[in-house]
Write a protein that holds these residues in place. Structure first.
Motif, short mmCIF file in Angstrom:
data_model
loop_
_atom_site.label_atom_id
_atom_site.label_comp_id
_atom_site.label_asym_id
_atom_site.label_seq_id
_atom_site.Cartn_x
_atom_site.Cartn_y
_atom_site.Cartn_z
N GLY A 80 -6.98 2.05 -6.38
CA GLY A 80 -7.10 2.47 -4.99
C GLY A 80 -8.20 3.49 -4.80
N GLY A 101 1.72 9.69 -11.15
CA GLY A 101 2.12 8.85 -10.03
C GLY A 101 2.21 7.38 -10.42
N GLU A 102 2.47 6.54 -9.44
CA GLU A 102 2.67 5.10 -9.68
C GLU A 102 1.40 4.28 -9.44
N ILE A 103 0.50 4.78 -8.60
CA ILE A 103 -0.65 3.97 -8.16
C ILE A 103 -1.68 3.84 -9.28
N GLN A 162 -5.11 13.06 -2.84
CA GLN A 162 -4.33 12.02 -2.19
C GLN A 162 -4.80 10.65 -2.67
N MET A 179 0.85 -1.21 0.00
CA MET A 179 0.00 0.00 0.00
C MET A 179 0.88 1.26 0.00
N THR A 180 0.56 2.15 -0.89
CA THR A 180 1.34 3.38 -1.04
C THR A 180 0.41 4.59 -0.95
N VAL A 181 0.94 5.70 -0.51
CA VAL A 181 0.20 6.97 -0.50
C VAL A 181 0.94 7.97 -1.36
N GLU A 182 0.22 8.60 -2.30
CA GLU A 182 0.79 9.68 -3.10
C GLU A 182 -0.06 10.93 -2.91
N THR A 183 0.60 12.06 -2.70
CA THR A 183 -0.12 13.31 -2.48
C THR A 183 0.25 14.32 -3.56
N LEU A 192 -4.47 6.55 -2.37
CA LEU A 192 -4.08 5.46 -1.47
C LEU A 192 -4.35 4.16 -2.22
N GLU A 211 -2.27 0.82 -4.75
CA GLU A 211 -1.07 0.10 -5.19
C GLU A 211 -1.01 0.07 -6.72
#
Ligand code: ZN
Length: 140
Positions: free
Chosen positions: A37, A32-34, A136, A1-5, A138, A140
């Motif tokens: 989510g 971003g990468e996600i 934001q 699990m990743t968080v990107e803001t 959240l 993967e």
């Protein structure tokens, strides 16, 4: 699990200005990468709001404004204006009713929105503002 803001900046005219922010949100997420989510879209400040609508001139330019004018009229009486001697009691009430944030599922790198459903920033303040929107992600 990743968080990107991510952060998006939006210029508004105030006075229940409705701005389509779907594209800048999608672009920020694409950077971003996600891919799967939950996306939270949050506007900083207590006189603006985030929701979805079909972004066309009738709704965005007239109908939403008129509905909110019936619920929280600009020339109504607001205790807030006595507290601070300002003029935006209706702005705060409208913003609280719509709410400052929205969550949208992210599926295969795309926001799970309908064809006629855009993410909009609504600015209720009595003057134009520079708004910061936090996006934001959240997942993967
Ligand atoms: Zn105020």
């Amino acid at each position: 699990m990743t968080v990107e803001t991510h952060r998006i900046h939006v210029s508004t005219r105030g006075d229940t200005h409705v701005v389509d922010i779907t594209e800048p949100i999608a672009e920020a997420i694409a950077g971003g990468e996600i891919r799967d989510g939950i996306v939270t879209v949050f506007v900083v400040g207590s006189t603006a709001a985030i929701t979805t609508t079909e972004f066309e001139p009738g709704l965005a330019g007239t109908d939403l404004r008129e509905a909110l004018e019936r619920i929280a009229p600009e020339d109504g009486h607001y205790a807030h204006e006595a507290t601070w001697d300002d003029d935006n009691g209706h702005s705060h009430v409208r913003a609280a009713l719509i709410g400052p944030s929205l969550t949208v599922p992210l599926v295969d790198g795309r926001l799970a929105l309908g064809t006629w459903q855009q993410v909009v920033l609504m600015d209720f303040d009595t003057r134009g503002r520079e708004r910061e929107v936090v996006v934001q992600v959240l997942g993967e």
